[in-house]
Motif scaffolding. Structure first.
Motif, PDB file in Angstrom:
ATOM      1  N   ALA A  51       0.827  -1.206   0.000  1.00  0.00           N
ATOM      2  CA  ALA A  51       0.000   0.000   0.000  1.00  0.00           C
ATOM      3  C   ALA A  51       0.860   1.254   0.000  1.00  0.00           C
ATOM      4  CB  ALA A  51      -0.934  -0.010   1.209  1.00  0.00           C
ATOM      5  N   VAL A  52       1.910   1.257   0.803  1.00  0.00           N
ATOM      6  CA  VAL A  52       2.792   2.425   0.844  1.00  0.00           C
ATOM      7  C   VAL A  52       3.501   2.610  -0.490  1.00  0.00           C
ATOM      8  CG1 VAL A  52       4.939   3.292   1.866  1.00  0.00           C
ATOM      9  CG2 VAL A  52       3.079   2.515   3.341  1.00  0.00           C
ATOM     10  N   ALA A  53       3.928   1.516  -1.123  1.00  0.00           N
ATOM     11  CA  ALA A  53       4.569   1.628  -2.433  1.00  0.00           C
ATOM     12  C   ALA A  53       3.621   2.272  -3.446  1.00  0.00           C
ATOM     13  CB  ALA A  53       5.006   0.251  -2.922  1.00  0.00           C
ATOM     14  N   VAL A  54       2.359   1.853  -3.446  1.00  0.00           N
ATOM     15  CA  VAL A  54       1.371   2.440  -4.351  1.00  0.00           C
ATOM     16  C   VAL A  54       1.172   3.921  -4.037  1.00  0.00           C
ATOM     17  CG1 VAL A  54      -1.075   2.420  -4.984  1.00  0.00           C
ATOM     18  CG2 VAL A  54       0.188   0.270  -4.834  1.00  0.00           C
ATOM     19  N   LEU A  55       1.063   4.257  -2.765  1.00  0.00           N
ATOM     20  CA  LEU A  55       0.840   5.649  -2.381  1.00  0.00           C
ATOM     21  C   LEU A  55       2.045   6.531  -2.712  1.00  0.00           C
ATOM     22  CD1 LEU A  55      -1.015   5.023   0.991  1.00  0.00           C
ATOM     23  CD2 LEU A  55      -1.986   6.122  -1.040  1.00  0.00           C
ATOM     24  N   LEU A  56       3.257   5.996  -2.558  1.00  0.00           N
ATOM     25  CA  LEU A  56       4.445   6.753  -2.953  1.00  0.00           C
ATOM     26  C   LEU A  56       4.406   7.076  -4.446  1.00  0.00           C
ATOM     27  CD1 LEU A  56       7.313   4.931  -1.013  1.00  0.00           C
ATOM     28  CD2 LEU A  56       6.665   7.327  -0.751  1.00  0.00           C
ATOM     29  N   LEU A  57       4.059   6.087  -5.261  1.00  0.00           N
ATOM     30  CA  LEU A  57       3.990   6.313  -6.695  1.00  0.00           C
ATOM     31  C   LEU A  57       2.859   7.274  -7.052  1.00  0.00           C
ATOM     32  CD1 LEU A  57       4.724   2.676  -7.886  1.00  0.00           C
ATOM     33  CD2 LEU A  57       6.207   4.673  -8.181  1.00  0.00           C
ATOM     34  N   VAL A 220       5.087   4.797  10.462  1.00  0.00           N
ATOM     35  CA  VAL A 220       4.540   5.364   9.229  1.00  0.00           C
ATOM     36  C   VAL A 220       3.194   6.035   9.524  1.00  0.00           C
ATOM     37  CG1 VAL A 220       3.711   4.862   6.902  1.00  0.00           C
ATOM     38  CG2 VAL A 220       5.836   3.832   7.724  1.00  0.00           C
ATOM     39  N   PRO A 221       2.219   5.333  10.138  1.00  0.00           N
ATOM     40  CA  PRO A 221       1.004   6.057  10.521  1.00  0.00           C
ATOM     41  C   PRO A 221       1.183   6.919  11.762  1.00  0.00           C
ATOM     42  CG  PRO A 221       0.813   3.761  11.180  1.00  0.00           C
ATOM     43  CD  PRO A 221       2.089   3.878  10.373  1.00  0.00           C
ATOM     44  N   GLY A 228       3.354  11.762   2.710  1.00  0.00           N
ATOM     45  CA  GLY A 228       2.783  13.038   3.082  1.00  0.00           C
ATOM     46  C   GLY A 228       1.524  12.862   3.909  1.00  0.00           C
ATOM     47  N   PRO A 229       1.060  13.928   4.581  1.00  0.00           N
ATOM     48  CA  PRO A 229      -0.114  13.824   5.456  1.00  0.00           C
ATOM     49  C   PRO A 229      -1.358  13.291   4.758  1.00  0.00           C
ATOM     50  CG  PRO A 229       1.035  15.896   5.835  1.00  0.00           C
ATOM     51  CD  PRO A 229       1.676  15.270   4.641  1.00  0.00           C
ATOM     52  N   ALA A 230      -1.603  13.706   3.530  1.00  0.00           N
ATOM     53  CA  ALA A 230      -2.809  13.252   2.831  1.00  0.00           C
ATOM     54  C   ALA A 230      -2.760  11.754   2.569  1.00  0.00           C
ATOM     55  CB  ALA A 230      -2.980  14.011   1.521  1.00  0.00           C
ATOM     56  N   ALA A 231      -1.591  11.239   2.199  1.00  0.00           N
ATOM     57  CA  ALA A 231      -1.457   9.809   1.932  1.00  0.00           C
ATOM     58  C   ALA A 231      -1.581   9.003   3.209  1.00  0.00           C
ATOM     59  CB  ALA A 231      -0.122   9.521   1.247  1.00  0.00           C
ATOM     60  N   VAL A 232      -0.997   9.490   4.309  1.00  0.00           N
ATOM     61  CA  VAL A 232      -1.143   8.786   5.593  1.00  0.00           C
ATOM     62  C   VAL A 232      -2.604   8.745   6.007  1.00  0.00           C
ATOM     63  CG1 VAL A 232      -0.601   8.864   8.058  1.00  0.00           C
ATOM     64  CG2 VAL A 232       1.199   9.291   6.380  1.00  0.00           C
TER      65      VAL A 232
END
Length: 307
Positions: A51-57, A220-221, A228-232
């Motif tokens: 999930a974090v990999a997807v959100l980073l991209l 991370v959370p 970034g805050p929005a992705a978290v």
């Protein structure tokens, strides 16, 4: 309430930045004891890394959470045309879990595109967004999308873009062959073969961690590290009710009550391994349990949180 002892593995409980409970016990393999450096399969907690990999991209504009997943997969079936990364992240895609794919040997090697063809051969359980059904195959598709969007092998992307920035030096994804300090899974007191982590469980259950690394991961959370805050916020938002009281699924996290408190958490269960990780924001507690045996006292997690 006293905390039951693990037979094999690591149990860590922190309040704030203070480590309050640390159990490291039992055997990692036939010759070595478990130590703080022992790496365990974290099984489905690996979905959080996907999930974090997807959100980073997504933060970088390399993909969008509302993209048709067909954009990122070779020869996808028409039945997947409405599925997006958001659906896969929240288990609302309609794809099944392993029991819907009994033809797949979780411990056997697989050719990546042939594995996708097996997934494609089973009709979705419902149209995207119309229900919730936990799906490890959905996270395998996300890992493939990460590879296509980043132009790098998935395990390499995690190593360079996720684990290294967090200082998770004991963590890696995929096959453990040739690695030191890796535990061997056990069932009934006997060693069992590992599941295939390079292809069949890629993105869904492929990561190895030390206890300390997984405790760091919960920052991370907790501290908004890496994203970034929005992705978290998006990751820990209760997007999809799971059907259990007060519980929903975010992006790689269950969100709901634990020991009477708000919590984000996930468990993991690979052959011969069990894992659990949780952050309870109201008391700022983090709990990590990693064990290389299939049998675990069910009271262990609740007892640790009530300590």
């Amino acid at each position: 309430m006293s905390i039951p002892s693990l037979d094999r593995g690591v149990l860590l409980l922190a309040r704030g930045d203070d480590l309050q409970v640390e159990q490291v016990t039992g055997a990692a393999d036939a010759e070595s004891p478990c130590t703080a450096a022992t790496r365990f399969q974290i099984a489905s907690i690996s979905k959080q890394m996907a999930a974090v990999a997807v959100l980073l991209l997504a933060e970088r504009g390399a993909l969008r959470l509302d993209d048709p997943i067909n954009r990122w997969l070779p020869d996808p079936p028409a039945a997947w045309s409405g599925i997006t990364p958001h659906h896969l992240l929240t288990h609302t895609s309609g794809l099944g879990h392993w029991e819907e794919y009994p033809m797949i040997d979780l411990a056997g090697p697989a050719e990546p595109d042939k594995l996708l063809a097996v997934f494609a051969g089973v009709p979705p359980l419902f149209i995207p967004g119309a229900g919730w059904h936990y799906s490890s195959p959905g996270y395998v598709l996300l890992a493939r999308a990460v590879e296509r969007a980043s132009g790098r092998p998935y395990a390499e992307f995690l190593a360079e873009e996720v684990f290294a920035p967090l200082g998770m030096t004991g963590s890696f994804a995929g096959d453990a062959a040739g690695r030191d300090d890796v535990a061997v899974g056990h069932e009934g007191g006997r060693p069992v073969p590992s599941w295939d982590l390079d292809t069949v469980s890629m993105g869904a259950g492929d990561v190895w961690c030390t206890g300390a690394d997984l405790l760091t991961w919960l920052d991370v959370p907790r501290r908004g590290r890496l994203l970034g805050p929005a992705a978290v916020a998006a990751m820990t938002t209760p997007h999809a009710p799971t059907g259990r009281p007060g519980e929903a699924y975010g992006y790689g996290w269950f969100v709901g009550p634990l020991a009477g408190e708000r919590a984000v958490h996930h468990s993991g269960d690979n052959g011969g391994f069990k894992a659990f990780a949780a952050w309870l924001p109201d008391s700022d507690r983090r709990l990590v349990l990693l064990t290389n045996q299939a049998e675990v006292d069910p009271a262990l997690v609740s007892a640790a949180l009530l300590e």
